[in-house]
Write an enzyme that holds these catalytic residues in place. Structure first.
Site, PDB file in Angstrom:
ATOM      1  N   ASP A 477       0.844  -1.286   0.104  1.00  0.00           N
ATOM      2  CA  ASP A 477       0.182  -0.107   0.132  1.00  0.00           C
ATOM      3  C   ASP A 477       0.934   1.126   0.200  1.00  0.00           C
ATOM      4  O   ASP A 477       2.191   1.060   0.329  1.00  0.00           O
ATOM      5  CB  ASP A 477      -0.944  -0.111   1.003  1.00  0.00           C
ATOM      6  CG  ASP A 477      -0.342  -0.117   2.444  1.00  0.00           C
ATOM      7  OD1 ASP A 477       0.994   0.641   2.528  1.00  0.00           O
ATOM      8  OD2 ASP A 477      -0.959  -0.248   3.733  1.00  0.00           O
ATOM      9  N   ASN A 485      -3.553  13.137   0.919  1.00  0.00           N
ATOM     10  CA  ASN A 485      -4.900  13.341   0.559  1.00  0.00           C
ATOM     11  C   ASN A 485      -5.190  14.698   1.493  1.00  0.00           C
ATOM     12  O   ASN A 485      -5.927  15.511   0.953  1.00  0.00           O
ATOM     13  CB  ASN A 485      -5.830  12.217   1.274  1.00  0.00           C
ATOM     14  CG  ASN A 485      -6.274  11.453   0.032  1.00  0.00           C
ATOM     15  OD1 ASN A 485      -6.122  11.700  -1.181  1.00  0.00           O
ATOM     16  ND2 ASN A 485      -6.741  10.205   0.410  1.00  0.00           N
ATOM     17  N   HIS A 490      -8.079  15.165  -2.239  1.00  0.00           N
ATOM     18  CA  HIS A 490      -8.589  13.774  -2.608  1.00  0.00           C
ATOM     19  C   HIS A 490      -8.209  13.516  -4.091  1.00  0.00           C
ATOM     20  O   HIS A 490      -8.251  12.383  -4.740  1.00  0.00           O
ATOM     21  CB  HIS A 490     -10.066  13.379  -2.324  1.00  0.00           C
ATOM     22  CG  HIS A 490     -10.439  13.241  -0.707  1.00  0.00           C
ATOM     23  ND1 HIS A 490      -9.991  12.160  -0.094  1.00  0.00           N
ATOM     24  CD2 HIS A 490     -10.662  13.973   0.077  1.00  0.00           C
ATOM     25  CE1 HIS A 490     -10.151  12.247   1.026  1.00  0.00           C
ATOM     26  NE2 HIS A 490     -10.654  13.659   1.433  1.00  0.00           N
ATOM     27  N   GLU A 520      -5.954   2.458  -0.899  1.00  0.00           N
ATOM     28  CA  GLU A 520      -4.415   2.599  -1.445  1.00  0.00           C
ATOM     29  C   GLU A 520      -3.981   1.234  -1.526  1.00  0.00           C
ATOM     30  O   GLU A 520      -2.456   1.034  -1.552  1.00  0.00           O
ATOM     31  CB  GLU A 520      -3.801   3.602  -0.652  1.00  0.00           C
ATOM     32  CG  GLU A 520      -3.463   3.221   0.818  1.00  0.00           C
ATOM     33  CD  GLU A 520      -4.446   3.594   1.889  1.00  0.00           C
ATOM     34  OE1 GLU A 520      -4.176   3.454   3.054  1.00  0.00           O
ATOM     35  OE2 GLU A 520      -5.601   3.591   1.458  1.00  0.00           O
TER      36      GLU A 520
END
Length: 598
Positions: A477, A485, A490, A520
């Site tokens: 990830d 973010n 976003h 993610e």
């Protein structure tokens, strides 16, 4: 007769009609044509009586038989017979009518029809049987007076009464039913005119043939009756036969015509006339019934063919037949249309096969050869090129026709245009594949989604378990993705996920797969990868994602990777759990690194 009065009135009317008609016919017959022992050559009252019994309601029959008995006694006495002899003849004629009616009702479930060969045959059996019984009764009652001539009397009575029934009953019954069904009212004027002309010509020809004995012309009435049977059916044949009988009986009774000129006694001449009429009767009436049956069959066949052609056109289905003996082929109209040809265009077996595309032609020929060899039904599908160059998908199935000894003599098959079905199936398959891709694809990255990734992993684990092929799973990830973010928004975070997906996919081998598990987090399935090979691939992936790229304005990103090599786990969840533990280890040790599960 329609029932418009009370049963008693109706019975009285039928009784009067029976008595009057029977008396007139009996008196005229006895006066005009007499044979030996006052027995007429033809006895029309018997046919008249049976016709009325067939037409009248059951409750009127007893009264009609009483009327017939009175008329019979009166007519015979008027003809010169004694009261006892007249009564004997009446009893015989009454028994004959009842017997014929009983036999007909017993053998015919519905109405007696002279247009059906089987019904006409039943009528003939009933008429002959009843005549034989009547002759036996009459011979027994007057036997003492006859002496040694009882056999001649029996035969004369039998033929006379049988002729009366066979000749008179059919036209009366048929005419009454035509009137009752109003068929005559609805018949075209041209048809009525033709009927009158034919029957008039029959009378004229018969009168001409039997009014002289110089020229042998007894065959002419036969031609006229056959013509009436052919053009007018059973009613025409029966009516023409009645006309011939009346004229020949009257003229012969007056000593005129070829029968009267025969050099023999009176009995022989009467028997010859009866034989002549019977021969004509049994030739024309069955012929008329068979013609009606043939025309009905032809109409049904024509309607069936029309329905078949309409059904073929509506269903885009044709039929074909190959004659294996003459090596010829026949096509239906719809088969021509499927090939893009006008119906009736000359074609041969070679042409029909050459229209298939080469690869489909070989398959079809092989299937047909095998079907001829085994005699089993066949089915094949292929593409043929029409006369206008258009390619159509067709489907054919059929069977092998065999002759004596089981030798194949023909191939019969159907041909259906299934182009729309094939196209619809192709479109449906494409839609199904598109729907499956949508269902299995992550919409943001275009990578396989969680469901598809798990299914791919399960299948890879089955292969590794069954064949011993190495397998590894990597979970990774994006490091500090929440910070990206929060700091950049976003939208930028989504673009970072897409960039990670592109670089991860580009760094893998063709047999490997990377899918997005959610957020993610990603999973890589590394097939046929040992621990060392899997580490090399996973490390290459990590570096590809970490690499700086000034071609976009996105912030840099790194990933942490947990790697687990398949070690006989029972399911995907267990293997993924080991990889996930290795990922946590990589994160605890500082991120942007690869760790291999123990």
């Amino acid at each position: 007769m329609t029932r418009s009065h009370s049963p008693r009135v109706e019975a009285a009317v039928w009784s009067l009609a029976t008595a009057f008609g029977y008396f007139v016919l009996a008196a005229v017959s006895l006066h005009a044509t007499k044979g030996a022992d006052n027995i007429a050559a033809v006895w029309p009252p018997s046919g008249y009586m049976l016709a009325l019994l067939l037409l009248m309601p059951a409750h009127a029959r007893l009264a009609s038989l009483v009327g017939m008995a009175a008329a019979s006694v009166a007519a015979n006495m008027l003809g010169g017979s004694s009261l006892a002899l007249s009564a004997a003849f009446t009893v015989a004629n009454g028994c004959e009518a009842c017997t014929a009616l009983w036999l007909i009702r017993r053998r015919e479930a519905g109405e007696l029809s002279f247009m059906v060969p089987r019904s006409f045959a039943n009528f003939c059996v009933a008429a002959l049987s009843a005549s034989a019984l009547s002759a036996s009764i009459a011979t027994a009652l007057v036997g003492a007076a006859l002496g040694g001539r009882s056999l001649d009397f029996f035969l004369s009575w039998l033929t006379t009464v049988a002729l009366g029934i066979l000749i008179v009953t059919p036209p009366i019954v048929t005419l009454a039913r035509l009137i009752g069904s109003k068929a005559l009212e609805h018949a075209p004027a041209r048809m009525k005119g033709e009927a009158v002309l034919i029957l008039t010509a029959t009378a004229a020809v018969t009168a001409a043939a039997f009014s002289q004995a110089h020229f042998p012309s007894t065959f002419l009435p036969c031609i006229a009756v056959v013509a009436a049977a052919y053009r007018l059916g059973p009613f025409g044949a029966a009516t023409a036969m009645l006309i011939v009988t009346i004229i020949t009986s009257l003229l012969t009774g007056q000593g005129m015509g070829p029968v009267a000129a025969i050099e023999a006694d009176r009995t022989t001449r009467v028997l010859f006339l009866q034989f002549y009429l019977l021969a004509m009767l049994f030739t024309t009436l069955p012929l008329a019934a068979l013609l009606v049956a043939q025309r009905r069959l032809a109409r049904r066949l024509e309607q069936s063919n029309r329905s078949l052609l309409q059904a073929e056109a509506a269903a885009l289905v044709g039929h074909w037949r190959v004659d294996l003996v003459r090596w010829t082929i026949e096509w239906s109209d719809q088969t021509y249309r499927i090939h893009g040809l006008a119906p009736g265009t000359p074609v041969d077996v070679e042409y029909s096969m050459e229209q298939y595309l080469p690869e489909d032609r070989e398959i079809a020929q092989g299937i047909l050869r095998e079907a001829v060899k085994t005699g089993q039904p066949f089915e094949y599908q292929g593409r043929l090129r029409r006369a206008d160059g258009e390619v159509r998908h067709v489907k054919s199935h059929g069977l092998i026709e065999t002759g004596r000894g089981g030798k194949p003599v023909g191939i019969f098959g159907t041909l259906q245009d299934v182009t729309e079905t094939v196209e619809n199936a192709r479109i449906l398959e494409a839609a199904r594949n598109a729907a499956e891709r949508v269902a299995n694809t992550d919409m943001m990255t275009g990578l396989p989604n969680r469901r598809h990734t798990l299914a791919f992993l399960e299948k890879a684990m089955v292969g590794a378990r069954d064949h011993g092929a190495p397998l590894a799973v990597a979970i990774f990830d994006i490091d500090h993705f929440k910070r990206i973010n929060d700091e950049f928004g976003h939208a930028v975070g989504d673009e970072v996920i897409r960039r990670v997906a592109r670089r991860a996919k580009a760094s893998l081998r063709d047999e490997d797969m990377v899918g997005r598990f959610g957020g993610e987090e990603f999973v890589c399935v590394l097939q046929r990868s040992s621990a060392q090979a899997a580490e090399l691939v996973a490390e290459r992936l990590r570096k590809a994602i970490e690499a700086d790229d000034s071609s976009d304005d996105l912030p840099p990103a790194t990933v942490s990777i947990g790697l687990a090599v398949y070690d006989g786990e029972l399911d995907a969840e267990e293997l993924l759990h080991r990889a996930d533990q290795a990922l946590y280890t990589a994160k605890r040790e500082g991120r942007n690194r690869l760790r291999l599960a123990a």
